[in-house]
Scaffold this motif. Structure first.
Motif, PDB file in Angstrom:
ATOM      1  N   UNK A 166      12.703  12.876  48.167  1.00 23.74           N
ATOM      2  CA  UNK A 166      13.078  11.717  47.341  1.00 23.74           C
ATOM      3  C   UNK A 166      12.397  11.790  45.976  1.00 23.74           C
ATOM      4  N   UNK A 167      11.140  12.176  45.971  1.00 23.01           N
ATOM      5  CA  UNK A 167      10.419  12.299  44.702  1.00 23.01           C
ATOM      6  C   UNK A 167      11.025  13.402  43.840  1.00 23.01           C
ATOM      7  N   UNK A 168      11.385  14.515  44.479  1.00 26.23           N
ATOM      8  CA  UNK A 168      12.014  15.612  43.736  1.00 26.23           C
ATOM      9  C   UNK A 168      13.342  15.169  43.137  1.00 26.23           C
ATOM     10  N   UNK A 169      14.129  14.439  43.902  1.00 27.28           N
ATOM     11  CA  UNK A 169      15.420  13.965  43.410  1.00 27.28           C
ATOM     12  C   UNK A 169      15.223  13.028  42.217  1.00 27.28           C
ATOM     13  N   UNK A 170      14.219  12.165  42.290  1.00 26.30           N
ATOM     14  CA  UNK A 170      13.923  11.241  41.193  1.00 26.30           C
ATOM     15  C   UNK A 170      13.516  12.017  39.937  1.00 26.30           C
ATOM     16  N   UNK A 171      12.651  13.009  40.099  1.00 27.13           N
ATOM     17  CA  UNK A 171      12.183  13.781  38.949  1.00 27.13           C
ATOM     18  C   UNK A 171      13.308  14.599  38.325  1.00 27.13           C
ATOM     19  N   UNK A 172      14.142  15.215  39.169  1.00 24.40           N
ATOM     20  CA  UNK A 172      15.263  16.011  38.652  1.00 24.40           C
ATOM     21  C   UNK A 172      16.238  15.122  37.878  1.00 24.40           C
ATOM     22  N   UNK A 173      16.522  13.948  38.414  1.00 20.10           N
ATOM     23  CA  UNK A 173      17.443  13.025  37.748  1.00 20.10           C
ATOM     24  C   UNK A 173      16.930  12.660  36.364  1.00 20.10           C
ATOM     25  N   UNK A 174      15.670  12.287  36.263  1.00 19.50           N
ATOM     26  CA  UNK A 174      15.103  11.895  34.966  1.00 19.50           C
ATOM     27  C   UNK A 174      15.062  13.060  33.982  1.00 19.50           C
ATOM     28  N   UNK A 175      14.704  14.255  34.484  1.00 19.05           N
ATOM     29  CA  UNK A 175      14.615  15.422  33.602  1.00 19.05           C
ATOM     30  C   UNK A 175      15.985  15.790  33.046  1.00 19.05           C
ATOM     31  N   UNK A 176      17.008  15.800  33.904  1.00 25.74           N
ATOM     32  CA  UNK A 176      18.349  16.151  33.431  1.00 25.74           C
ATOM     33  C   UNK A 176      18.904  15.100  32.479  1.00 25.74           C
ATOM     34  N   UNK A 177      18.588  13.840  32.703  1.00 28.21           N
ATOM     35  CA  UNK A 177      19.027  12.802  31.768  1.00 28.21           C
ATOM     36  C   UNK A 177      18.426  13.017  30.387  1.00 28.21           C
ATOM     37  N   UNK A 178      17.143  13.397  30.346  1.00 24.11           N
ATOM     38  CA  UNK A 178      16.500  13.676  29.064  1.00 24.11           C
ATOM     39  C   UNK A 178      17.110  14.909  28.401  1.00 24.11           C
ATOM     40  N   UNK A 179      17.321  15.954  29.184  1.00 33.96           N
ATOM     41  CA  UNK A 179      17.860  17.201  28.620  1.00 33.96           C
ATOM     42  C   UNK A 179      19.304  17.030  28.151  1.00 33.96           C
TER      43      UNK A 179
END
Length: 423
Positions: A254-267
């Protein structure tokens, strides 16, 4: 004073009623057998279909769990990007190799990340053999993320990836299709879509997951596939069809999914209220979705098969009605000798229940045998649900009881004088 016969008819026990029902059914064996057939087919169908559905569900669930419950896949959202996404070619997709490398470097809960390109129905030629397969272009982390490793030879290395080298690793089934039994494919030259590649390894057998046969795939460096089989998109870098991420453990997913979502939104410069142009699916979601779909499908098909039980009940009612007409004289004689309406009613109900009950037992055995045969032939777990056996047998008895009510009631109401006059 009542005669012995009168006493037997008026105070007949349940055992005597069943014995008389069995005698009546045995005297018309062919008709009884044909009447049971509908019940047998109905129950066998319900049990076999339910068992096969649960076996397939369990097999697929085991395969997905074999890939790891701490794994997720990130895909472009083709529904929102249909104007720019070109499917399997990888061009115009909103994900690229740089996204995958950024996730690998910045998502602390990710233990491994693997980008991939895939292209189905690609022609692979060796000697005089031509096979259609799926080509997977990927990087060095793919074996770790997908939990699949070479059984002979090796996977490609960093130098192969950076130099876009034309090397290939075969799936185990593809190796069997292209090469003779016992032959060593490592070092052989094959052609993929007209391009020459050198075989450097063969993957272990992992079987199919749903409609995807992991053994009927071929693996090449991501850079090579982008440059030679698809064509590099200079504006977006090396476009990819998606990426696999393996979290450090299941609790970190769940933490990985949260981090990936935020990173891709920024990128990707996505800010509220803009919708994401990617989607994330984890293995747990896939297993739950699969269980829901297969379970619903099994229930639907089982319900359709259960309709045959109703048809079998109609057959029982029809035969019992015909039996009442044929046995009017017998009923008249029994009533004249002292049989009560209740005794006549019990006997005909007993006959209907015996037909459905015996048919149910035979149907259960036949259904379990069918399920076992299917599991053995198609190599999935043999699972027989206790509730499906109990419920289908109980339903068959209820159907038989209901089907016998009207004929039994008609028999019980017959006037003995009118019945005795019947030819």
């Amino acid at each position: 004073m009542a005669t012995p016969v009168q006493i037997r008819f008026s105070t007949a026990s349940t055992v005597e009623v069943l014995v008389m029902a069995l005698e009546a059914l045995w005297s018309n064996r062919l008709r009884t057998g044909l009447t049971m057939l509908g019940v047998i087919i109905g129950i066998a169908s319900v049990i076999a279909i339910t068992s096969v559905g649960q076996g397939v569900q369990k097999a697929t669930e085991q395969q997905l769990q074999g890939l790891g419950t701490n794994v997720m896949v990130v895909l472009p959202d083709t529904a929102r990007n249909s104007r720019i996404n070109l499917g399997s070619t990888g061009r115009g997709t909103r994900l690229n190799w740089e996204d995958a490398r950024a996730i690998k470097d910045q998502v602390t809960t990710a233990s491994a990340v693997s980008a991939f390109l895939q292209k189905p129905n690609v022609s692979v030629v060796y000697g005089g053999k031509n096979v259609l397969t799926t080509v997977i272009g990927t990087d060095l982390s793919y074996p770790e993320v997908k939990n699949i490793y070479p059984q002979s030879g090796q996977f490609f290395n960093q130098d192969d990836l950076l130099s876009s080298k034309s090397v290939v690793v075969l799936g185990s089934k593809l190796r069997e299709q292209l090469f003779e039994p016992g032959a060593n494919p490592v070092g052989a030259n094959i052609r993929i879509q007209g391009e020459r590649y050198i075989v450097i390894g063969v993957m272990e057998s992992k079987g199919a997951v749903g409609a995807i046969d992991q053994d009927n795939q071929i693996y090449i460096p991501l850079t090579n596939m982008s440059a030679r089989l698809i064509g590099n998109n200079a504006l977006a870098g090396i476009a990819i069809n998606g990426l696999w991420l393996k979290a450090s453990d299941e609790s970190s997913l769940s933490a990985a999914q949260f981090q990936v979502t935020n990173l891709l939104r920024l990128r990707h410069n996505i800010y509220p209220p803009q919708a994401d142009n990617f989607r994330i699916i984890n293995q747990t979601d896939m297993i739950n979705t699969l269980n829901s779909v297969v379970g619903l499908f099994t229930v639907m098909v089982g319900a359709v098969a259960g309709i045959s039980l109703v048809v079998g009940g109609i057959g029982i009612a029809n035969i019992m009605l015909a039996s009442v007409v044929e046995r009017r004289r017998e009923i008249g004689i029994r009533k004249a000798l002292g049989a009560t309406k209740a005794a006549i009613l019990k006997q005909f109900l007993a006959e209907a229940v015996v037909v459905s009950g015996v048919g149910g037992v035979i149907g259960m055995g036949f259904g379990i045998a069918l399920a076992f045969s299917a599991a053995t032939i198609f190599q999935f777990p043999f699972v027989v649900s206790l509730w499906s056996v109990i419920s289908s047998f109980g339903l068959s008895c209820i159907v038989g009881l209901l089907a016998g009510v009207i004929p039994a009631n008609n028999a019980a109401k017959l006037d003995p004088i009118v019945a005795l006059r019947t030819d």
